[in-house]
Each structure stands twice: as C-alpha cells, then as structure tokens.
Scaffold this active site. Structure first.
Site, PDB file in Angstrom:
ATOM      1  N   SER A  38       3.178  -2.013  10.229  1.00 37.19           N
ATOM      2  CA  SER A  38       4.630  -2.139  10.428  1.00 37.19           C
ATOM      3  C   SER A  38       5.180  -3.524  10.086  1.00 37.19           C
ATOM      4  CB  SER A  38       5.012  -1.751  11.862  1.00 37.19           C
ATOM      5  OG  SER A  38       4.642  -0.403  12.113  1.00 37.19           O
ATOM      6  N   ASN A  71       0.879  -1.173   0.000  1.00 37.41           N
ATOM      7  CA  ASN A  71       0.000   0.000   0.000  1.00 37.41           C
ATOM      8  C   ASN A  71       0.914   1.220   0.000  1.00 37.41           C
ATOM      9  OD1 ASN A  71      -1.861   2.004   0.473  1.00 37.41           O
ATOM     10  ND2 ASN A  71      -2.199   1.466   2.621  1.00 37.41           N
ATOM     11  N   HIS A  96      -9.660   1.907   4.561  1.00 38.65           N
ATOM     12  CA  HIS A  96      -8.388   2.024   5.292  1.00 38.65           C
ATOM     13  C   HIS A  96      -8.583   3.006   6.451  1.00 38.65           C
ATOM     14  CE1 HIS A  96      -4.262   3.000   6.295  1.00 38.65           C
ATOM     15  NE2 HIS A  96      -3.916   1.873   5.698  1.00 38.65           N
ATOM     16  N   LYS A 153       0.206   4.264  -0.323  1.00 38.48           N
ATOM     17  CA  LYS A 153      -0.372   5.502   0.221  1.00 38.48           C
ATOM     18  C   LYS A 153      -0.073   6.658  -0.739  1.00 38.48           C
ATOM     19  CE  LYS A 153      -0.012   3.485   4.736  1.00 38.48           C
ATOM     20  NZ  LYS A 153      -0.045   3.645   6.173  1.00 38.48           N
ATOM     21  N   GLU A 171      -5.816  -4.305  10.508  1.00 35.96           N
ATOM     22  CA  GLU A 171      -4.747  -3.329  10.727  1.00 35.96           C
ATOM     23  C   GLU A 171      -5.021  -2.532  12.003  1.00 35.96           C
ATOM     24  OE1 GLU A 171      -2.623  -2.407   6.741  1.00 35.96           O
ATOM     25  OE2 GLU A 171      -4.247  -0.990   7.005  1.00 35.96           O
ATOM     26  N   GLU A 219      -6.841   5.336   7.548  1.00 33.56           N
ATOM     27  CA  GLU A 219      -6.535   6.738   7.224  1.00 33.56           C
ATOM     28  C   GLU A 219      -7.699   7.389   6.489  1.00 33.56           C
ATOM     29  OE1 GLU A 219      -2.792   5.865   5.364  1.00 33.56           O
ATOM     30  OE2 GLU A 219      -1.977   5.345   7.327  1.00 33.56           O
ATOM     31  N   GLY A 278       2.470   2.446  10.655  1.00 34.43           N
ATOM     32  CA  GLY A 278       3.464   3.498  10.477  1.00 34.43           C
ATOM     33  C   GLY A 278       4.171   3.899  11.764  1.00 34.43           C
TER      34      GLY A 278
HETATM   35  P1  PGA Z   1       2.710   0.372   7.528  1.00 30.39           P
HETATM   36  O1  PGA Z   1       1.245   0.666   6.890  1.00 30.39           O
HETATM   37  O2  PGA Z   1       3.175  -0.941   6.993  1.00 30.39           O
HETATM   38  O3  PGA Z   1       3.562   1.532   7.049  1.00 30.39           O
HETATM   39  O4  PGA Z   1       2.540   0.352   9.000  1.00 30.39           O
HETATM   40  C1  PGA Z   1       0.325  -0.365   6.727  1.00 30.39           C
HETATM   41  C2  PGA Z   1      -0.948   0.162   6.137  1.00 30.39           C
HETATM   42  O5  PGA Z   1      -1.399   1.253   6.522  1.00 30.39           O
HETATM   43  O6  PGA Z   1      -1.549  -0.482   5.253  1.00 30.39           O
END
Ligand code: PGA
Length: 248
Positions: free
Chosen positions: A212, A9, A94, A11, A166, A96, A172
């Site tokens: 992560s 992903n 997601h 982003k 998640e 976010e 992140g």
């Molecule tokens: P990350 O993000 O691996 O940077 O923690 C995962 C995600 O938001 O899909």
C-alpha cells in the site's frame, strides 16, 4: 552509497493497449533522477515495454521465472528467455505466488541461483502474514525466508540482491505498515544479511518496503535509513501516481 530502486508491480493487470498508453504517459512525465525505477509487468507486455523505454533509463522487470532454461514445463517462462530479451529485474517469491502457486523457499532458492548466473537482478520478496504478526512471529518468518531462499548463494551474489519486505497484511489492503514498523523490519533484514554474510553485503543490499505505498505515504517511508526503495502494486498502475512516488 546505495541507489534506491522504486519498482512497480503490475500483477495481472492491463491489456496491451493499456500498457502502451501507460508507457507513453510515463515516458513524458519521467525525469532521470538519482532513484532507479522499473516496471515489473505481465510477460506478454515485456517486449513492448522494453521497446517503449529504450534509452530512457526506465527498467523492465518480470514477476516470476522458471529456473530451468528450457524443457517440458507447459505455461512457464525461463530466466534464459528473459535474459534473451534484455530484462533488467525479476520479482521472486512474491507472497501471492507463495500463497496461490505453491512457491516455497526451495523454489525461490533455485530461481535465485539461476538468476545470479546471468545479469538479471532478482527482487526477493519476504514478509509475514497478519496471523504471524499477531503472534509476534514476524522476525522468525522473515529470517526463515532469507535463510531458505539464500541457501548456498555466495556473498558476491547476495550483494547484488534487492530484497522487498512486504508484510502480507499491508498488500492491497490500504493498511500500510507505519514507517517505523517498515524501518524496524528492514533494519532486521539488513542485520540478518550481516549475520548470514558480512557487513559489506549488508551495506550493499537494496531493501525495499512494499504494501500500500502511495503518493501520500512515500516520503515518510523513503526517508527511513534502512529503506532503499519501494515495490509498488496498485499505485504503479497509474502513471501520475507512480511518478509522484518516484519524485517523493
Ligand atoms: P500494493 O502491492 O502496493 O497494491 O499493496 C504491493 C505488492 O504486492 O508488491
């Protein structure tokens, strides 16, 4: 048998030149394995990635879509437009998008319904935030997201779904859930799918862990019996790291 899916992903990262450089490097490193893989990229890179990955088996996904096919929705991209491009996956709900763009279980549900009318496979994201985990509300939160997101979706469609668990506190932040915490919730999600549908659907649904994931922890996470893949943010931006995760 479920075939694992490890999806990147990106982003809101990468220019066109950076996306092209990634695709070239990734293609040379990639070996077709038993694991399915895909890159979910910003809309502006989808056509380029589709062309670059043609014939390789590497899938291409979007990170959001609108449920109407067309209309006066300035700035939006429809599922129909993605279907027209031959896109393989679409991330929906997601955290976010829920946090910054007012995505709700209701809009998630509309998007899933529209996606299931065509061939694109939805990757439905669910997960609790830190406050909810500290209050031990994580199961209730995830269940509500599943019940709301999947309202009026048939068993036949639900069986095609990819669910990404998640935990928001692990995205992140470098703080990965332990493999046991991830497995525990992925098992809960599978049991909930059995409760909402049936055993067949629960057995078929692909459940990813995200938050992560990196080369150093991918093996332990992927070895868990209810975890069928990963949704990888930061570590999917570097071809080398992402390949190491796929080769876990
Ligand atoms: P990350 O993000 O691996 O940077 O923690 C995962 C995600 O938001 O899909």
């Amino acid at each position: 048998m479920r075939t694992p899916l490890i999806a990147g992903n990106w982003k809101m990262f990468k220019t066109a030149a950076e996306a092209a450089a990634f695709a070239e490097e990734f293609k040379t490193l990639y070996k077709d394995t038993d694991v399915k893989t895909a890159i979910c990229a910003p809309f502006v890179h989808l056509a380029q990635l589709k062309a670059a990955f043609e014939g390789t088996g590497i899938g291409v996904g979007a990170q959001n879509a609108h449920y109407e096919d067309e209309g006066a929705y300035t700035g939006e991209i429809s599922v129909m437009m993605l279907e027209d491009m031959g896109i393989d996956y679409c991330v929906i709900g997601h955290s976010e998008r829920r946090q910054y763009f007012a995505e709700t279980d209701e809009t998630v549900n509309k998007k899933l319904k529209r996606l299931f009318a065509g061939p694109i496979i939805p990757i439905l994201c669910v997960g609790e935030n830190l406050d909810q985990r500290e209050k031990e509300e994580q199961y209730a939160v995830v269940k509500e997201q599943l019940v709301g997101g999947l309202a009026d979706i048939s068993a036949a469609d639900a069986a095609k779904l990819v669910i990404a668990y998640e935990p928001v506190w692990a995205i992140g932040t470098g703080k990965t859930a332990t493999p046991e915490q991830a497995e525990d919730m992925c098992e809960y999600i599978r049991n909930t799918m059995e409760e909402l549908y049936n055993e067949e659907v629960a057995d078929a649904v692909i459940i990813q862990y995200g938050g992560s994931v990196k080369p150093a922890n991918a093996t332990d996470i992927m070895n868990m019996s209810n975890i069928d893949g990963a949704l990888v943010g930061g570590a999917s931006l570097k071809a080398n790291d992402f390949i190491e995760i796929i080769d876990f």
